[in-house]
Design an enzyme around this catalytic site. Structure first.
Site, PDB file in Angstrom:
ATOM      1  N   ASP A  57       5.243  -1.476  -0.367  1.00  0.00           N
ATOM      2  CA  ASP A  57       3.512  -1.273   0.024  1.00  0.00           C
ATOM      3  C   ASP A  57       3.293  -2.414   1.054  1.00  0.00           C
ATOM      4  OD1 ASP A  57       3.870   0.491  -2.008  1.00  0.00           O
ATOM      5  OD2 ASP A  57       2.437  -0.341  -3.300  1.00  0.00           O
ATOM      6  N   HIS A 112      -6.742  -1.853   2.418  1.00  0.00           N
ATOM      7  CA  HIS A 112      -6.275  -2.253   1.053  1.00  0.00           C
ATOM      8  C   HIS A 112      -7.478  -2.623   0.142  1.00  0.00           C
ATOM      9  CE1 HIS A 112      -3.759  -3.871  -2.135  1.00  0.00           C
ATOM     10  NE2 HIS A 112      -2.676  -3.273  -1.664  1.00  0.00           N
ATOM     11  N   HIS A 203       6.987  -5.351  -1.810  1.00  0.00           N
ATOM     12  CA  HIS A 203       6.133  -5.408  -0.670  1.00  0.00           C
ATOM     13  C   HIS A 203       6.880  -6.229   0.399  1.00  0.00           C
ATOM     14  CE1 HIS A 203       3.606  -5.220  -4.574  1.00  0.00           C
ATOM     15  NE2 HIS A 203       2.722  -4.738  -3.821  1.00  0.00           N
TER      16      HIS A 203
END
Length: 258
Positions: A57, A112, A203
């Protein structure tokens, strides 16, 4: 003295904001792992029982994403990257390189942000904008959507549906965004929850996390992949994961570290 006939209207006026808020945030209960596993296994990323989907992500990030691409090449593994549309348009060459190396682009939203206030029209517009950015940059139309923080509000569900995306969260994560994350802690956290048919969340950037935390995820990556392979599991992107059965017909293969 107020008329009793006015009380229902006042009650309705008081309850309306609560109803709207509940409808907005209610679907976010799927963030809870137990809820996903029991009631929404497809949303938890349940796939083929001898496959593990590897996902990242928050990218792309020119400071860190290329290091993950190199590590994945060395491991001969492909993954799904949930990309922020705002960063796709800032770093199009990196996104094209990611796809050129065989990885799958997916949508993580435009920015985000936290979705606490209902804004369905904005959600729809921003997810569509992110889809368009990925498609225009790579020539591929994304299939998957994972909202920031994994919080699926009603507006984000609607946005995914309108954009033709399939929402998917995860079944195991490394908690690699914290300042105290280490390669060992990331591996252990993934191993604690991962089984065959699961989806791993890591991530490839520290853009919205503790500075430098991506290094722990990067260092943990070989151990995570090796653990899966030792357990007889293949590792790849969501496009190879396939739909899994809602109720397995037997005990699934053990995951790494189990």
């Amino acid at each position: 003295m107020a008329s009793p006939s006015g009380r229902p209207w006042r009650t309705a006026a008081l309850l309306l904001p609560l109803t709207v808020a509940g409808a907005h945030i209610g679907p976010a209960a799927t963030w809870l792992p137990a809820v996903r596993r029991l009631l929404f296994p497809r949303l938890a990323g349940t796939g083929h029982r001898r496959h593990v989907a590897l996902t990242f992500d928050d990218g792309p990030d020119p400071a860190s994403t290329p290091r993950f691409l190199d590590a994945l090449d060395e491991l001969d593994v492909r993954a799904t990257f949930f990309l922020l549309g705002s960063e796709v348009v800032r770093h199009p060459a990196l996104v094209r390189e990611l796809v050129g190396r065989g990885h799958e682009p997916a949508v993580h939203g435009w920015t985000h942000d936290r979705p606490w206030w209902p804004a369905p029209a904005r959600d729809v517009a921003e997810v569509r904008r992110a889809v368009r950015a990925v498609h225009d940059t790579t020539g591929q139309r994304p299939v998957w959507y994972r909202p920031p923080y994994g919080i699926l509000t009603s507006g984000r569900w609607l946005a995914a549906r309108r954009a033709g995306l399939r929402p998917v969260l995860w079944s195991a994560w490394g908690q690699d965004w914290t300042a105290d994350a280490t390669p060992a802690s990331v591996r252990a956290r993934v191993a604690a929850d991962l089984r065959g048919g699961g989806t791993v969340l890591l991530h490839d950037t520290d853009r919205v996390a503790a500075p430098g935390c991506w290094r722990s995820a990067l260092a943990a990556l070989p151990g995570i992949v090796d653990g899966c392979r030792e357990a007889g599991l293949t590792v790849g992107p969501l496009r190879e994961h396939g739909p899994g059965p809602l109720l397995p017909d037997g005990p699934p293969p053990a995951g790494p570290g189990s």
